[in-house]
Structure formats: C-alpha cells, structure tokens
Enzyme design. Structure first.
Site, short mmCIF file in Angstrom:
data_model
loop_
_atom_site.label_atom_id
_atom_site.label_comp_id
_atom_site.label_asym_id
_atom_site.label_seq_id
_atom_site.Cartn_x
_atom_site.Cartn_y
_atom_site.Cartn_z
N ARG A 166 38.99 41.01 46.36
CA ARG A 166 38.23 41.31 46.83
C ARG A 166 37.24 39.31 47.79
O ARG A 166 38.24 38.84 47.78
CB ARG A 166 36.39 41.13 45.94
CG ARG A 166 36.82 42.16 45.33
CD ARG A 166 35.93 42.02 43.74
NE ARG A 166 35.88 41.09 42.76
CZ ARG A 166 35.75 40.10 42.63
NH1 ARG A 166 34.68 39.50 43.40
NH2 ARG A 166 35.68 39.13 41.94
N LYS A 311 33.51 47.15 41.95
CA LYS A 311 32.20 45.74 42.19
C LYS A 311 31.21 45.90 42.71
O LYS A 311 29.55 45.24 42.30
CB LYS A 311 33.44 44.58 42.60
CG LYS A 311 34.07 44.16 41.10
CD LYS A 311 33.69 43.86 39.92
CE LYS A 311 33.89 43.82 38.41
NZ LYS A 311 35.44 43.14 38.35
N HIS A 330 29.31 42.23 32.53
CA HIS A 330 30.74 42.40 33.04
C HIS A 330 31.41 41.24 32.06
O HIS A 330 31.89 40.72 31.78
CB HIS A 330 30.74 41.05 34.14
CG HIS A 330 32.35 40.75 34.98
ND1 HIS A 330 32.97 39.61 35.01
CD2 HIS A 330 33.50 41.90 35.08
CE1 HIS A 330 34.17 40.02 35.88
NE2 HIS A 330 34.35 40.99 35.59
N SER A 348 37.51 37.22 36.36
CA SER A 348 38.51 37.76 36.44
C SER A 348 39.89 36.67 36.58
O SER A 348 40.09 36.11 36.33
CB SER A 348 38.66 38.14 37.84
OG SER A 348 39.58 39.06 38.79
N LYS A 352 39.69 40.20 29.54
CA LYS A 352 38.64 41.02 29.06
C LYS A 352 39.67 42.71 29.03
O LYS A 352 39.23 43.29 27.78
CB LYS A 352 37.38 42.43 30.25
CG LYS A 352 36.47 40.67 30.87
CD LYS A 352 35.40 40.90 31.59
CE LYS A 352 35.96 41.06 33.50
NZ LYS A 352 36.61 39.98 33.75
N THR A 353 40.68 42.40 30.10
CA THR A 353 41.09 44.14 29.95
C THR A 353 42.22 44.01 28.70
O THR A 353 42.32 45.32 28.36
CB THR A 353 41.88 44.69 31.28
OG1 THR A 353 40.23 44.51 32.49
CG2 THR A 353 42.65 45.54 31.17
N ASP A 367 35.58 46.22 31.76
CA ASP A 367 34.79 45.42 32.63
C ASP A 367 32.89 46.28 32.74
O ASP A 367 33.04 44.51 32.91
CB ASP A 367 36.20 46.12 33.95
CG ASP A 367 35.21 44.81 35.15
OD1 ASP A 367 35.94 43.94 34.52
OD2 ASP A 367 35.40 45.24 35.71
N ARG A 432 47.56 45.77 41.01
CA ARG A 432 46.37 45.76 39.58
C ARG A 432 46.71 48.17 39.78
O ARG A 432 47.69 48.55 40.22
CB ARG A 432 45.28 46.57 40.65
CG ARG A 432 44.65 45.05 40.66
CD ARG A 432 43.89 44.72 39.81
NE ARG A 432 42.94 43.40 39.73
CZ ARG A 432 41.89 42.71 38.87
NH1 ARG A 432 41.58 43.93 37.59
NH2 ARG A 432 41.83 41.73 39.24
N1 LIG Z 1 46.22 34.05 25.69
C1 LIG Z 1 46.27 35.28 27.12
N2 LIG Z 1 45.06 35.67 26.67
C2 LIG Z 1 44.86 36.92 27.54
N3 LIG Z 1 45.10 37.39 28.76
C3 LIG Z 1 46.36 37.00 28.68
C4 LIG Z 1 47.25 35.77 28.10
N4 LIG Z 1 48.31 35.09 28.05
C5 LIG Z 1 48.43 35.81 29.66
N5 LIG Z 1 47.60 36.49 30.02
C6 LIG Z 1 47.55 37.99 31.00
O1 LIG Z 1 46.78 37.17 31.58
C7 LIG Z 1 45.70 38.69 32.60
C8 LIG Z 1 44.54 38.77 32.13
O2 LIG Z 1 44.51 39.86 32.88
P1 LIG Z 1 42.95 40.74 32.46
O3 LIG Z 1 43.27 40.99 31.33
O4 LIG Z 1 43.71 41.69 33.06
O5 LIG Z 1 41.59 40.39 33.25
P2 LIG Z 1 40.24 40.82 33.48
O6 LIG Z 1 39.73 42.11 32.86
O7 LIG Z 1 38.70 39.56 32.73
O8 LIG Z 1 39.77 40.03 34.34
C9 LIG Z 1 47.16 39.91 32.18
O9 LIG Z 1 48.06 39.63 32.91
C10 LIG Z 1 47.57 39.05 30.41
O10 LIG Z 1 49.07 39.19 30.41
C1 LIG Z 2 38.39 43.89 39.60
C2 LIG Z 2 37.70 43.04 39.44
O1 LIG Z 2 37.75 42.99 37.93
P1 LIG Z 2 38.83 41.84 37.23
O2 LIG Z 2 39.61 40.96 37.89
O3 LIG Z 2 37.55 41.31 36.25
O4 LIG Z 2 39.33 43.02 36.22
C3 LIG Z 2 37.70 42.62 40.14
O5 LIG Z 2 37.09 40.85 40.21
O6 LIG Z 2 38.34 42.02 41.42
CA LIG Z 3 40.03 43.57 34.04
MN LIG Z 4 36.44 42.54 35.88
#
Ligand SMILES: Nc1ncnc2c1ncn2[C@@H]1O[C@H](COP(=O)(O)OP(=O)(O)O)[C@@H](O)[C@H]1O
Ligand SMILES: C=C(OP(=O)(O)O)C(=O)O
Ligand SMILES: [Ca+2]
Ligand SMILES: [Mn+2]
Length: 648
Positions: A166, A311, A330, A348, A352-353, A367, A432
């Site tokens: 972004r 977003k 969020h 980010s 969360k995911t 999200d 992604r």
């Molecule tokens: N201890 C941990 N807890 C959560 N995620 C972790 C950890 N260690 C590594 N990761 C990695 O960090 C990233 C978290 O990203 P994601 O879940 O997509 O975050 P968000 O949805 O908040 O943007 C993933 O690639 C995950 O595999």
């Molecule tokens: C799509 C997004 O969400 P997140 O990284 O929190 O999953 C972003 O921040 O661009």
């Molecule tokens: Ca996410």
């Molecule tokens: Mn997000």
C-alpha cells in the site's frame, strides 16, 4: 500374411463378417453439430440472468426479456462510468469484444438536452465484463495480462506491477464542510486533505482512462455479514486480477441478491495502471488513492496493488459504522466450539490472519470486523494471507486454500512445473494469497458471532523486550490499543525494507477516519459491558532485538493463544514486569518458562535494560498527543489509561 519383397506384411483388405469383428466400435452417437462453430456453441450451457436491477415490470407481472433486463443493468453501469463534463454516459455494451456474441446488448443512450457534444469517446463502445466467474476471469487474465499464470495447485499467479504494497502517503480524503468537522485531520492522521475540485479532476482522469479501454470489469458485491448493516459496493477496474481479487475479498451476492442489487452505496474506480498528474494540486507522486465520502466514491490512480481496494473500503466502514454505534475493528476473529469469540488486533504482519486461522476453531474473518450490539460480523468475504515462507506443516489451512480461484500475488514459481517457491523474495517480501473465506474448511458461514470473550492485541516487537504474553486490565488494554505498537514487517507498506518500530493508533491508523479516542471509547464500553479480557501477545523477537535475537516460534505463540481461548491462562500465576508493568504468567504448559520473561532470554542484561527503557521512551513520546483527550464519558478511565503506560 505373406511377406513382400520390401519386408512389410501385406495388409488384408478383405471385408470380415459382422460377428467376426474383434475391435468393437463402442463410440457414442456422433455429434449433431454440422460445423465447428455449432459444436463450440454446444459446449456452454446458458447461465441464469445476471442483472443488478430488480425488474420493475416483472414485479407487476409483466414479463420482460433478458435483453431488456441487461439494458437496465448497463444503464446503471453507464451512469457509474459517466464523464461529469461531457456526454452523460459512455456507450457500454456487455460481453468480451473478442467473442462474437450474436446479440450485443447496449444501454439505451440518454437523451441530450443540450447541443450534442460529440467526441471520439462518445462514438466508441466500452465492453463491460460484469461479475464474471473465477473461471472466466482466469481466461481473461491469462489472455490479456502479462504475468498471469496457473500455478501447480491451481491458483492464479499475478503481478501487481511496480507497487507491491500500500501507499499510505498517497491517500487523500476530500475535506468539505461535513468531513472538516467529522474526521480526524492533522498530525498523526491518515486523512490527508484534498478538495472536491481536485477529486473531480482525478475522477475524470480515471473514468476517461477506463472508458478508453476495450473492456472494463465491473463487480457488484457486498460488505458486512450483518444483514442490517450491509453495504453495496461496485468496483470498476481494468484488470481481471482486480476483479477476481474483489470477487474473493468482498461478499459474493447470490443471483437473487444480484437481481435486487439496485444502486451501489459506494463505487471504486480503479484506474491503477494509469498515473495521476503531478501538476494536479495535492499530488506528491504519480500515485493517488482518493476518497470522497459525500460522493460515495474512491478513485485509484498509479498503483495496481489490489490491497488498496480492500483497505480503501475498510476506511469507508470506519466512517459509516461508528455513525450507527457500531465499532469497526482492524482485527481477525474466530470462535471456539463453545461459542467463545476472540478478536486479534494487530498491524500488518503481526499474525491476525495466521492466528485467526486455527484448525480447532471456526474462522469468522482474518482482517476486518464490526462489533455491534448484536455481536461481531466480518466485513469481508475472503482472506488475504501473507505467503512469505509459507509452509504446509505450519499453516496447513492457508496452504490448502491456495487452489483454483485463489489470487496469488507476486510469488515466484518454477518455470515449467509452476510450483511456487514461497521462500523466494525476488519480486517482493509482501507476497499474498487472496481466497474466499469458505476455502478455509472450518469457516463460520455466515461470518457472524456473539460478543467477544478475549481481545488479543498482537505486536511484533522487533526490540525483543515485550513478553510473549501479558494479561491486561481495561486501562492497559486501552493504552496499548490507542498506542498500536508494532515493528513493521518489510514490504506491506511501500518503502519499508526492514522492521522498524511503529505506532499506529487503534492498530490501524492508516484506515481510521475519526479520532482514535472515539474508537477506543467504544471498545472500552463494549469490553466492560460484555466482560472481555484483554491480552498483549508479542509475535516478534525474543532473546535480543531484530538482528541478534530470533522471532518467537509460531508453535509457542499458538500454545499461548490456545491457553487464552481455553481459559487456562486466566488461572495462571502472574508476576509484574518492570517499566511496562505487565502481568506475565510464570508458567505455561508447552512453552519454555524462561522465555515468558524476556529479561531471562537476553544474554546481555544491560543491553536488555537499555532497550526496554528505549522502547518505554518511544511509547511515552508517542502517547503525548493523546494526553489532552478524554476517552468516553468516564473521567476516571481516562486518568487510568494515561497512567497505564510505562513507568520509569
Ligand atoms: N510467532 C509468530 N506468530 C505469528 N506469526 C508469525 C510468528 N512467527 C512468524 N510468523 C509469520 O508472520 C506472518 C504474520 O502475518 P499475517 O498473519 O498475515 O499478519 P496480519 O494478518 O496481521 O497482517 C506470517 O507470515 C507468519 O507465518
Ligand atoms: C492488506 C493488508 O492487510 P494485512 O497486512 O493487515 O493483512 C495491508 O495492510 O495492506
Ligand atoms: Ca492479514
Ligand atoms: Mn490486515
């Protein structure tokens, strides 16, 4: 068989009797088609009507033809794509220009009252590809968009172009009489102002670009699984990639819902392939993401990163929902077998995911959510997972969701087998996958749930001084919610190359529209009313800062999260940390006890103390701007929140 002079056996041409035929001809009746075209026309079965406008005539019992139905639909789309300065609408026609359809349906042209102002754009047709299916969008992408490939698991690999994250600094919001008072402006706010006139210049630029194309994609979809607060969105875009992304990420209407769709509540014009004009007022780069709340429109120029659309709509929800006393969050969200709901806040890359996708629990969403008087609801219809270093073992549900229909952005794959190498960062670190939520086997459809029991704040602490888990009182929860600390992980925001400490109010300052204390007050009120417990979970570093320590093992974080869900952690013994005053458990099954207190994991105790003080200082400095604000009606709570920060 007799042998001839050249050594080859002579072929028997003598006719055999019917019953002596050894090789039976068991093929079916030959096709009835007389020509190839006729044969191909047999291949496709006719789909049901696909119309966004409730047919008025048929409501009165008068049957209408499919052609008339489609005309109404195109009228609505033509109105969306109208230039504001020239003819009232482009000539839109449904279907792919390369496919010869026997009856091209055309929107009837609006009558000009003024003298006709004929331009070349008024003479040409713009073909509309309306709510195409994933299979059709695959074909469109592969035929027309360089960098589109089918991976070995069936996903559509795409490239988002120059931007792979972004561009928050290029976001603009129209400041008019209403929004000047309603929105959060100024220092720390994501809302960088633009005037109505400039918005219209960019809108015209986007609309002209889109109408100049042979064809554009139109998606009519919904936001928010709460049926009373559903928002209708229309997304006009130039790429099949964008259309499939939004098909996956927004809520997909049933054919009946589409028929009743009517006029959208909000429209996105994604002309991301085309830049904005640097000579236009307020433009500081060739990228511009512009929101006009009064016109209910968003314009995207100069970035093809699809995450901008999802977003951008999230920002809209951060404006619309609080007006209805609904809190927009969020956060990820899931629910246990007993109906216990957990929220996962975080910036980010904080998890969360990853952590809301839990094989033992029902996924409500990864999200974006709403918390109303009736409970929680997901805003979206899909998930958007980070793929860097994705492994089948650690994240099986996300791995298995990467199949036919899923958009895989910016990944690298083996040339011939199309096997994806998730470790490869050649294009970007922010690779992604966007998939419909039902691709996760235990998704909760409809994506709604009761009031949350646990509110988990995720921080990826690159300094490595925050404990892996702390139990928070309400004031601490609010303090950390308003602070929104994390260390940004590379790539998601353009220009960030390595983790840096960041504070982002409400764990989503880039998306909020009102002052952070407005959302915080709502969260405090809801948590109090429904007795939710707050937690701070560090998914970042342990044993040292980024560079010397290591990231906390995902398996340990999962154990911590399990213990929060089960209630086990609520019963644990706690001690208080210095500086941040966080309550940390002394023991937790499945997690080595020494890592629960970061003071134990650093080989250099002085370095630990120094880093702890440094982070404490950063928190203090960041919170200064909030010191003069009241959080809700409760003065005591405001005082407590101010006192809930680091002490040293
Ligand atoms: N201890 C941990 N807890 C959560 N995620 C972790 C950890 N260690 C590594 N990761 C990695 O960090 C990233 C978290 O990203 P994601 O879940 O997509 O975050 P968000 O949805 O908040 O943007 C993933 O690639 C995950 O595999
Ligand atoms: C799509 C997004 O969400 P997140 O990284 O929190 O999953 C972003 O921040 O661009
Ligand atoms: Ca996410
Ligand atoms: Mn997000």
């Amino acid at each position: 068989m007799a042998s001839h002079g050249n050594g080859l056996a002579k072929i028997e041409t003598q006719k055999m009797k019917e019953d002596k035929i050894i090789c039976h001809d068991d093929s079916a009746v030959p096709v009835t088609a007389q020509t190839e075209d006729e044969l191909h026309s047999l291949q496709k079965k006719k789909s049901g009507p696909n119309t966004p406008i409730k047919d008025i005539q048929s409501a009165f019992g008068i049957p209408t033809t499919e052609v008339e139905r489609q005309k109404q639909q195109l009228q609505s789309i033509s109105a969306s794509l109208a230039s504001l300065t020239r003819e009232t609408g482009p000539k839109v026609v449904k279907g792919d220009p390369r496919v010869e359809t026997p009856k091209l349906v055309q929107a009837s042209q609006p009558k000009h009252t003024a003298a006709p102002n004929i331009t070349d754009s008024a003479l040409k047709f713009t073909h509309i590809l309306y709510n195409l299916s994933p299979a059709e969008l695959y074909e469109q992408a592969i035929q027309n968009e360089k960098g589109s490939f089918i991976t070995s698991s069936g996903a559509l690999a795409t490239l988002s172009g120059a931007k792979t994250g972004r561009s928050p600094r290029d976001k603009r919001v129209v400041k008019d009489e209403t929004t000047a008072n309603e929105l959060w402006w100024g220092k720390g706010s994501p809302n960088i102002e633009m005037d109505e006139q400039t918005f219209l210049i960019n809108r015209e630029r986007a609309v002209d670009y889109l109408c100049s194309l042979e064809k554009v994609f139109v998606n009519d979809q919904f936001l928010n699984w709460d049926p009373n607060n559903r928002i209708k969105v229309r997304i006009v875009s130039a790429r099949a990639y964008h259309s499939l992304f939004m098909h996956n990420m927004c809520i997909r209407p049933t054919p009946e819902e589409l028929e009743n769709f009517g006029t959208p509540d909000f429209t996105i014009y994604n002309a991301g392939k085309f830049p904005c004009n640097r000579y236009t007022h307020y433009m500081t780069s060739s990228t511009s993401i512009d929101i006009n709340l009064a016109r209910r429109e968003m314009v995207i120029l100069g970035t093809q990163y699809a995450g901008e659309m999802k977003k951008g709509l999230f920002s809209l929800m951060h404006y619309l929902m609080p007006k209805r006393q609904i809190l927009s969050l969020h956060s990820g969200c899931n629910m246990g077998k007993e109906g216990d709901v957990a929220l996962f806040f975080g910036l980010s890359g904080t998890g969360k995911t990853t952590l809301s996708t839990d094989h033992n629990r029902y996924l409500i969403g990864d999200d974006e959510h709403c918390w109303s008087d009736h409970g929680v609801s997901n805003i979206e219809g899909g998930c958007y997972a980070k793929c860097i270093d994705l492994s089948r073992e650690k994240e099986p549900d996300i791995w298995n969701a990467i199949k036919f229909g899923t958009v895989l952005e910016n990944v690298v794959f083996e040339e011939r087998t199309r096997q994806v190498d998730y470790a490869d960062k050649s294009v970007t670190e922010n690779t992604r996958a966007a998939y419909p939520i039902e691709y996760i086997p235990n998704a909760k459809i409809p994506c709604v749930g009761p009031h949350p029991k646990n509110v988990i704040l995720l921080a990826c602490d690159a300094f490595g001084v925050l404990p892996p888990v702390s139990k928070l009182n309400l004031a601490q929860t609010m303090y950390h919610f308003i602070s929104g600390y994390t260390a940004l992980v590379a790539g998601t925001e353009d220009g960030i190359k390595e983790p840096t400490a960041t504070f982002s109010a409400c764990f989503g300052a880039a998306f909020i529209m009102l002052h952070p204390t407005k959302y915080a007050a709502m969260l405090a009120e809801k948590m109090q009313k429904h007795g939710a417990t707050g937690w701070l979970v560090n998914t970042g570093w342990s044993g040292g800062s980024y560079g010397s320590g290591g990231r906390i093992k995902l398996a340990y974080t999962r154990k911590i999260i399990d213990a929060i869900h089960s209630g086990e952690l609520l019963e644990a013994n706690y001690t208080k940390t210095e500086v941040f005053g966080l309550e940390i458990p002394t023991e937790l099954e499945g997690v080595p006890s020494q890592i629960l207190d970061p003071a134990n994991t650093w080989p250099d105790k002085n370095a630990y103390k120094e880093t702890l003080m440094k982070l404490g200082g950063l928190f203090r400095k960041n919170f200064e701007v909030f010191a003069n604000y009241k959080i809700g009606a409760d003065n005591n709570l405001t005082e407590e929140i101010l006192a809930a920060g680091p002490n040293f």
